[in-house]
Design a protein around this motif. Structure first.
Motif, short mmCIF file in Angstrom:
data_model
loop_
_atom_site.label_atom_id
_atom_site.label_comp_id
_atom_site.label_asym_id
_atom_site.label_seq_id
_atom_site.Cartn_x
_atom_site.Cartn_y
_atom_site.Cartn_z
N LEU A 124 0.85 -1.20 0.00
CA LEU A 124 0.00 0.00 0.00
C LEU A 124 0.88 1.24 0.00
O LEU A 124 1.77 1.38 0.86
N VAL A 125 0.65 2.11 -0.98
CA VAL A 125 1.47 3.31 -1.12
C VAL A 125 0.54 4.52 -1.20
O VAL A 125 -0.45 4.51 -1.92
N GLN A 126 0.89 5.56 -0.47
CA GLN A 126 0.09 6.79 -0.54
C GLN A 126 0.78 7.82 -1.40
O GLN A 126 1.98 8.10 -1.22
N VAL A 127 0.04 8.38 -2.34
CA VAL A 127 0.60 9.40 -3.23
C VAL A 127 0.68 10.72 -2.46
O VAL A 127 -0.31 11.19 -1.90
N ILE A 128 1.89 11.29 -2.41
CA ILE A 128 1.99 12.57 -1.71
C ILE A 128 2.30 13.73 -2.66
O ILE A 128 2.13 14.88 -2.33
N ASP A 129 2.73 13.40 -3.86
CA ASP A 129 2.98 14.48 -4.81
C ASP A 129 3.17 13.92 -6.21
O ASP A 129 3.42 12.72 -6.38
N ILE A 130 3.03 14.78 -7.18
CA ILE A 130 3.26 14.40 -8.57
C ILE A 130 4.13 15.48 -9.20
O ILE A 130 3.84 16.67 -9.07
N GLU A 131 5.20 15.05 -9.86
CA GLU A 131 6.10 16.02 -10.50
C GLU A 131 6.39 15.54 -11.92
O GLU A 131 6.03 14.43 -12.30
N TYR A 132 7.08 16.39 -12.69
CA TYR A 132 7.53 15.93 -14.00
C TYR A 132 8.73 14.99 -13.81
O TYR A 132 9.56 15.24 -12.95
N ALA A 133 8.78 13.97 -14.63
CA ALA A 133 9.93 13.07 -14.55
C ALA A 133 11.15 13.75 -15.18
O ALA A 133 11.02 14.47 -16.16
N ALA A 177 3.17 15.31 5.63
CA ALA A 177 2.41 16.43 6.19
C ALA A 177 2.61 17.69 5.35
O ALA A 177 1.65 18.37 4.99
N LYS A 178 3.86 17.95 5.01
CA LYS A 178 4.14 19.20 4.28
C LYS A 178 3.59 19.17 2.87
O LYS A 178 2.92 20.10 2.42
N ARG A 179 3.88 18.10 2.14
CA ARG A 179 3.47 18.05 0.73
C ARG A 179 1.96 18.04 0.59
O ARG A 179 1.40 18.66 -0.31
N ILE A 180 1.29 17.29 1.45
CA ILE A 180 -0.16 17.18 1.30
C ILE A 180 -0.85 18.45 1.81
O ILE A 180 -1.75 18.97 1.15
N ALA A 181 -0.40 18.94 2.95
CA ALA A 181 -1.07 20.12 3.53
C ALA A 181 -1.03 21.32 2.59
O ALA A 181 -1.96 22.09 2.51
N LYS A 182 0.08 21.42 1.88
CA LYS A 182 0.28 22.55 0.98
C LYS A 182 -0.79 22.60 -0.12
O LYS A 182 -1.11 23.67 -0.63
N ALA A 183 -1.28 21.45 -0.50
CA ALA A 183 -2.14 21.39 -1.67
C ALA A 183 -3.59 21.04 -1.35
O ALA A 183 -4.38 20.81 -2.26
N LEU A 184 -3.93 21.01 -0.10
CA LEU A 184 -5.31 20.61 0.24
C LEU A 184 -6.30 21.71 -0.13
O LEU A 184 -6.12 22.86 0.27
N PRO A 185 -7.33 21.37 -0.86
CA PRO A 185 -8.35 22.37 -1.16
C PRO A 185 -9.22 22.62 0.08
O PRO A 185 -9.17 21.83 1.03
N PRO A 186 -10.02 23.69 0.08
CA PRO A 186 -10.89 23.93 1.23
C PRO A 186 -11.81 22.73 1.49
O PRO A 186 -12.19 22.01 0.58
#
Lengths: 368, 479
Positions: free
Chosen positions: B38-47, B433-442
């Motif tokens: 089980l893996v949780q996605v925390i961010d997506i970037e360009y390869a 915490a940092k990566r997800i919190a930064k992008a959470l919508p309201p």
């Protein structure tokens, strides 16, 4: 989506070209398709043969030009040479540069898969117009060499050579790229008027990749339309000519050209140069370039027009550099084409280097 | 999608742009031969691709010129895909064996042949679901409902943090109304008047919780006797809120005992009278008198209409929400009320006079004195006072509180300084915490901790039909 705009579909055509009616000078899709129809069919057919085949990666895309023999230097030192000043009052003209690139994508015991791409860059007072042709991909084997070469030339029925004249793993890639280049050069010679056509390499004819009849035909088509052809040779020449200029102590300041045709003719060479051969030193820096010219006007005027019409980077025309940039393959291009081959059913293996096996058994495969 | 690398608990995948649709916080299931990761996605970037700089520069330079391309094999579209290849960054959350999540298994799936797919909502529900018997639906994640249980908040320290207007109070209301429905009693310290209208639905009708909703406004319907507050509480108020010197406090204790002995009971009036008559150094008299008069002025201590906190709380047999309306109180009055409440609740709980209680404290740094933080997360929690802290200023809560938090509901933060604070939450790695919190919508939050079985879950919080009252009064809206 139209093939022509697949890669650069986000780039809109320059309005100036359309408003000035320049589009008429540019190739219609029908020309491109018909010109390369035979090769595309032969190439596609050849790729079917690659299906299910295991091919090896690890290729070399080096396409060196023939170097001039070292004895030329001695002849020039004996006889001396004279610099011809470039006519700086010459009129600016449209400049068209053509270049091609090829790369070996993979190989097997039976043949090689290569990709070719050509580009044509037109610079005029209206701006830059760039056309990219390819990549063309083909799987070349001993059996289909002649068919592919002939199809690249638009279906020439009989080449002067038999398939054994071409070395499958060495020369055929270079020959095919050269043929594509000749097709584009011929097309430019027919399409444009009163332009300076810049070719990469020389106007040497004779070797397998530069049949005399073909080079002659291009130059013959260019002349009546008022086009002047300059072929810039860059590989390894810069160093040799730099030494030459220093040793001969020419009493001239760039831009100038030196007519070396007589010297070339005195040397026994394997090839015939169509047109005249110059050492062109068009800027103040070190070195110069060998330039083969086939012109109706005086060479000094043609070089003068070139200086008025195109930017020079270290004495080399910028349009030719652009043409080179737009046809050359990047690593991502290679990955994309290999992925295309995979979709066609080709399996890849990494080729084994005996050098790495012996000296770098652990990480040699990844060393540059 | 293919596995590219794994380093520590970080797993990177290569994905084509066609595989878009992932959100931060989504779960991927990597399976091979019946085993699953089980893996949780925390961010997506360009390869990062070889030669990308050269290619992009070429494209950039081409923008100003006319360019046409004849591409018979359509390599261009492949190139487009390649150039847009994604690097999906994930965090290893465990291997699934026999239906449970384990972190101790040393197993890696094949890079090439493993199957990668989005985890099903059912699986997430199963893995994150707690064993409690009182479910609370918080919201949805990856198309499925996310439930926590009331037991997961019981006896726990819960923090709700996020910047302004991200939905913290909304979630708090959802939690406390659910807790109240299950019979819990919650005291809400309401500084913004956001919890005053829980008895009403958005359409103005009475809500289901109306019977259990009680609003107490200090000085109005919430008055207490000073004797009920006790000597310790009043001393704390004088010392910590009114900055009374030690020698004055000693005199105050003497007077308190004197009044008790002479009058038999303690009243604020009795204390003021005694202070006026007793023989005492004039400066101490002045100091104590001015402070007692200011206590009298706020109208909170009133023997005649005083209510007994324990009676009030014990009357809420089936649970209830007691909102202490601090929105109209001045800063020091607010602190006096809170000091009284905490001190009194603590005493009542220690005595067993009331059942355990939840304390919802919004922007607690505004009224909670420094020394209370540690007390809140240690002693008070053990005697049955379970704090739910809400703040938009993470730096105002001591680090030790983050470290001891059992449940954290993390809403959006964009400021780096804030993100550094929240990275101290011990129940989740700081990168997540940092990566997800930064992008959470309201209205979206990352839940970490016991409530989700320590499986961090990004939840879109459910709407509740209650009147919010949390909106700012606007000038132009009125005109």
């Amino acid at each position: 989506m139209l093939n022509l705009s697949n890669i650069y579909k986000h780039i809109k055509p320059n309005k100036i070209w359309r408003s000035w009616g320049m589009a008429a000078q540019h190739p219609q899709l029908s020309w491109v398709e018909s010109a390369f129809k035979a090769f595309l069919e032969a190439g596609s057919k050849s790729l079917l043969e690659a299906e299910g085949r295991r091919l090896y990666l690890g290729c070399d895309d080096n396409l060196d030009q023939d170097e001039w023999p070292q004895e030329l230097l001695e002849i020039l030192e004996e006889n001396g040479v004279k610099a011809i000043s470039v006519d700086l009052e010459a009129e600016p003209r449209q400049v068209v540069a053509i270049d091609t690139s090829s790369i070996r994508l993979s190989l097997s015991s039976k043949g090689i898969v290569i990709a070719l791409r050509g580009s044509m860059v037109t610079r005029s007072s209206y701006g830059l117009y760039i056309e990219v042709f390819g990549p063309f991909i083909a799987y070349i084997t001993e059996e289909n060499i002649l068919e592919l070469l002939s199809s690249m030339l638009g279906g020439v029925s009989s080449l002067d050579y038999c398939s054994k004249d071409y070395q499958l793993y060495n020369s055929v890639q270079k020959v095919l790229a050269s043929f594509l280049e000749k097709r584009l050069q011929e097309h430019a010679a027919e399409r444009f008027r009163d332009s300076i056509l810049l070719f990469d390499g020389s106007l040497s004819a004779g070797p397998l990749d530069n049949p005399i009849w073909l080079v002659s035909r291009i130059l013959e088509k260019a002349r009546p339309r008022g086009n002047d052809v300059l072929a810039f040779s860059k590989t390894s020449i810069l160093r040799i000519w730099g030494e030459l200029l220093t040793s001969l102590k020419l009493d001239a300041r760039p831009p100038y050209i030196v007519d070396l045709t007589w010297a070339i003719e005195r040397i026994e060479m394997r090839v015939k140069v169509l047109g005249r051969t110059y050492l062109a030193k068009l800027y103040d820096g070190l070195g110069g370039f060998r330039v083969d010219a086939s012109t109706r006007r005086g060479a000094e005027e043609v070089f003068g027009s070139l200086l008025k019409s195109d930017a020079l980077i270290h004495g080399y025309p910028e349009t030719l550099i652009l043409a080179h940039d737009y046809c050359s393959f990047t690593k991502i291009d290679v990955i994309a084409m290999q992925s295309l081959l995979k979709r066609l059913g080709v399996e890849f293996s990494r080729s084994t280097s005996i050098r790495d096996l012996l000296f770098n058994p652990l990480d040699g495969d990844y060393r540059s | 999608m293919k596995i590219l690398s794994k380093s520590g608990d970080r797993i990177e995948f290569l994905a084509s742009p066609a595989e878009d649709g992932l959100r931060r916080g989504d779960y991927l299931l990597v399976s091979e031969n019946g085993r699953k990761l089980l893996v949780q996605v925390i961010d997506i970037e360009y390869a990062e691709l070889p030669g990308m700089l050269e290619d992009t520069l070429r494209e950039l330079a081409s923008e100003s010129v006319s360019l046409k391309s004849f591409d018979p094999f359509r390599v261009g579209s492949l190139l487009m895909d390649l150039k847009d290849s994604r690097l999906v960054i994930g965090k290893f959350r465990g291997a699934i064996e026999d239906g449970s999540l384990r972190n101790d298994l040393l197993w890696l799936p094949s890079r090439l042949s493993s199957r990668i797919e989005k985890a099903s909502p059912e699986l997430l529900e199963e893995l994150s679901g707690s064993r409690g018997r009182r479910p609370i639906r918080v919201g949805e994640c990856m198309g499925g409902g996310i439930m926590i249980s009331a037991e997961d908040l019981d006896g726990r320290l819960t923090i709700i943090i996020g910047k302004k207007e991200t939905g913290k109070s909304h979630l708090a209301k959802l939690l406390i109304t659910a807790l109240a429905e299950y019979g819990a009693r919650i005291v809400v310290l309401d500084v913004n008047g956001e919890y005053l209208a829980l008895s009403k639905r958005i359409d103005g009708s009475r809500s289901e919780i109306a019977e259990k909703h009680l609003v107490l406004t200090p000085g109005k319907n919430f008055k207490v006797s000073i004797e009920d507050a006790g000597l310790k509480t009043i001393l704390d108020i004088l010392q910590h809120i009114r900055n009374t010197p030690a020698n004055s406090l000693r005199e105050f204790v003497r007077i308190w005992k004197l009044v008790k002995k002479v009058e038999g009971k303690i009243t604020l009036k009795g204390l003021i009278d005694a202070l006026s008559r007793v023989q005492i150094h004039e400066s101490i008299r002045e100091a104590l008198l001015s402070r007692l008069l200011s206590l009298e002025e706020i109208g909170f201590f009133d023997e005649e209409s005083a209510i007994r906190l324990e009676d009030l709380l014990n009357s809420l047999r089936d649970g209830g929400i007691v909102v202490i309306n601090l929105s109209r109180s001045l800063a020091h009055g607010r602190r006096i009320v809170v000091e009284y409440l905490l001190s009194r609740l603590s005493a009542l709980l220690t005595r067993g006079a009331i059942d355990p209680i939840f304390l919802l404290a919004e922007e607690a740094h505004l009224y909670l004195r420094e020394t209370y933080w540690e007390d809140l997360v240690t002693r008070m929690r053990h005697i049955g006072l379970f704090p739910i802290l809400i703040t938009n200023q993470p730096n105002c809560i001591p680090e030790s509180v983050y470290r001891q938090a059992d449940n954290v509901f993390l809403f959006n933060f964009t400021n780096e300084v804030d993100l550094n604070y929240i990275s101290k939450i011990s129940r989740v790695d700081s990168e997540t915490a940092k990566r997800i919190a930064k992008a959470l919508p309201p209205r979206h939050c990352l839940i970490v901790g016991k409530a989700v079985n320590d499986l961090p879950i990004v939840v879109k919080v459910d709407q509740i039909p209650l009147m919010t009252m949390g909106e700012t009064k606007l000038l132009f809206k009125l005109r």
